[in-house]
Design a protein around this motif. Sequence first.
Motif, PDB file in Angstrom:
ATOM      1  N   UNK A 195       0.836  -1.202   0.000  1.00 51.43           N
ATOM      2  CA  UNK A 195       0.000   0.000   0.000  1.00 51.43           C
ATOM      3  C   UNK A 195       0.872   1.254   0.000  1.00 51.43           C
ATOM      4  N   UNK A 196       1.910   1.252   0.824  1.00 52.86           N
ATOM      5  CA  UNK A 196       2.810   2.410   0.891  1.00 52.86           C
ATOM      6  C   UNK A 196       3.520   2.613  -0.445  1.00 52.86           C
ATOM      7  N   UNK A 197       3.948   1.534  -1.061  1.00 51.36           N
ATOM      8  CA  UNK A 197       4.620   1.629  -2.358  1.00 51.36           C
ATOM      9  C   UNK A 197       3.688   2.205  -3.410  1.00 51.36           C
ATOM     10  N   UNK A 198       2.416   1.820  -3.334  1.00 51.31           N
ATOM     11  CA  UNK A 198       1.428   2.327  -4.282  1.00 51.31           C
ATOM     12  C   UNK A 198       1.141   3.810  -4.055  1.00 51.31           C
ATOM     13  N   UNK A 199       1.112   4.220  -2.789  1.00 53.82           N
ATOM     14  CA  UNK A 199       0.812   5.621  -2.467  1.00 53.82           C
ATOM     15  C   UNK A 199       1.979   6.555  -2.791  1.00 53.82           C
ATOM     16  N   UNK A 200       3.193   6.086  -2.564  1.00 56.10           N
ATOM     17  CA  UNK A 200       4.359   6.955  -2.708  1.00 56.10           C
ATOM     18  C   UNK A 200       5.025   6.867  -4.080  1.00 56.10           C
TER      19      UNK A 200
ATOM     20  N   UNK B  12      10.669   1.386  -0.456  1.00 58.32           N
ATOM     21  CA  UNK B  12       9.774   0.606   0.410  1.00 58.32           C
ATOM     22  C   UNK B  12      10.278  -0.819   0.563  1.00 58.32           C
ATOM     23  N   UNK B  13      10.636  -1.439  -0.553  1.00 53.61           N
ATOM     24  CA  UNK B  13      11.018  -2.849  -0.494  1.00 53.61           C
ATOM     25  C   UNK B  13      12.449  -3.052   0.003  1.00 53.61           C
ATOM     26  N   UNK B  14      13.275  -2.033  -0.080  1.00 53.85           N
ATOM     27  CA  UNK B  14      14.587  -2.115   0.567  1.00 53.85           C
ATOM     28  C   UNK B  14      14.393  -2.200   2.080  1.00 53.85           C
TER      29      UNK B  14
END
Length: 224
Positions: A177-182, A188-190
């Motif tokens: 969700x955070x990756x999609x928003x930002x 995010x995945x790091x």
Amino acid sequence: MRLDLSILVPYLGFLAQGALLTAQACGLALIGSLIMGALVAIARTSSSKWLRRVAFAYVDLFRNVPFIVQLFFFYYGLPELGIYIDAFTTGVLSLSIAGGAFASDVIRSGILAIDPGIIEAAEVSGLSRRTTFTKIVLPIALRTSIRPLGSVFVNLILTSSILSTITLNELTGTAKIVASDTFKPFEVYVVLLVVYAALTYIVSILIGLLHKRLNRDLIDGAVA
């Protein structure tokens, strides 16, 4: 490419909630796995051929079917039979059943490794087979199996990331969700990669310490 982790600051609370949900699911699944594993291990070492066959079938099924298939069966398949379970319960149940299949092998090996003389001594003392097993055999088997059971728990933590596929916003789900928003999937995945690595490393250390504590007499005897 510049790594900008500052964009994650507003989402730290949200990610922490996901991490907490992961911890809760894994903690409950660990308990469930130990219970399932112990019951199946008992069945696999039973004198009853029927119990042994059922236990072997359980282990073969859940060790040889991808976890995501098991998860989808419980979450999407069971409602077709009129059985509805919420996402969190489904996740814990699926992890417990899958983990139990692996834990049963570990506990069974611990049971079979016990010196027959210990069991004979208990029987000579007048203890029933049930008391001997529950008070002596199983505790010893669990104590000596702590380290390999720790590997099962670490695997549960890693496998729990798949729970995001059934709309459960655990650690991986919140990260998506955070990756999609930002629009910053790399950052995010790091962070997600580091968090999982740190989490499993800490758990492995704790398991090692618990193993040494519970088996201190055996370790001291071997050194002496």
